[in-house]
Enzyme design. Structure first.
Site, short mmCIF file in Angstrom:
data_model
loop_
_atom_site.label_atom_id
_atom_site.label_comp_id
_atom_site.label_asym_id
_atom_site.label_seq_id
_atom_site.Cartn_x
_atom_site.Cartn_y
_atom_site.Cartn_z
N GLY A 1 -0.67 20.45 22.13
CA GLY A 1 -0.20 21.45 21.48
C GLY A 1 0.60 22.54 23.24
N CYS A 2 0.95 21.46 23.76
CA CYS A 2 1.51 22.13 24.91
C CYS A 2 2.70 21.37 25.10
CB CYS A 2 0.56 21.38 26.59
SG CYS A 2 -0.89 21.50 26.36
N GLN A 3 3.88 23.10 25.66
CA GLN A 3 4.75 22.97 25.28
C GLN A 3 5.59 21.99 26.03
OE1 GLN A 3 6.23 26.71 26.63
NE2 GLN A 3 8.55 26.02 25.18
N SER A 4 4.97 21.52 27.33
CA SER A 4 5.39 20.51 28.58
C SER A 4 4.14 19.52 28.36
CB SER A 4 4.98 21.09 30.02
OG SER A 4 4.66 22.44 30.00
#
Length: 138
Positions: free
Chosen positions: A50-53
């Site tokens: 759920g994190c772009q990074s």
């Protein structure tokens, strides 16, 4: 976490920053203070979805029942946000983490309204993951 401030000092330091550029630089500085994450801890089970990074968070419970958190990201600002979350959860038991609401702290810092939507979603994903891991330990 001796290199990181406590919750109250975090808030004081954050509010002393003159503008959002200074606040972002402070967040990045906090991320640089995190303990280096071991390569073996950069595993799929420690990865936060759920994190772009890329984000990894490791949670361990010490002999006194206190949760110890370690984390890393490939993005400097996200690594700083990890540090902010770790400061808020410092010295807590799994039960404390599950019942503690970090959102009022983010509101005091005016943090979420100055993050991009993807960073806000990533921050929420980190909090959900930490709380879920804590719930499994409690």
């Amino acid at each position: 976490m001796a290199l990181l401030p406590d919750k109250e000092k975090l808030l004081r330091n954050f509010l002393r920053c003159a503008n959002w550029e200074e606040k972002y630089l402070y967040i990045i500085e906090l991320g640089q203070r995190l303990t280096e994450l071991r390569d073996e801890d950069r595993s799929p089970q420690n990865s936060i979805q759920g994190c772009q990074s890329q984000v990894w968070i490791v949670m361990r419970q010490n002999a006194h029942g206190i949760i110890e958190l370690q984390g890393d990201s490939d993005a400097a600002i996200v690594k700083g946000l990890i540090a902010v979350v770790f400061i808020l959860y410092d010295q807590m038991t799994p039960q404390d983490i599950v019942s503690f609401d970090v959102r009022p702290w983010f509101e005091k810092m005016a943090l979420t309204q100055h993050l991009t939507p993807s960073r806000s979603q990533g921050l929420e994903a980190m909090i959900r993951a930490i709380r879920a891991k804590a719930a499994a330990l409690s």
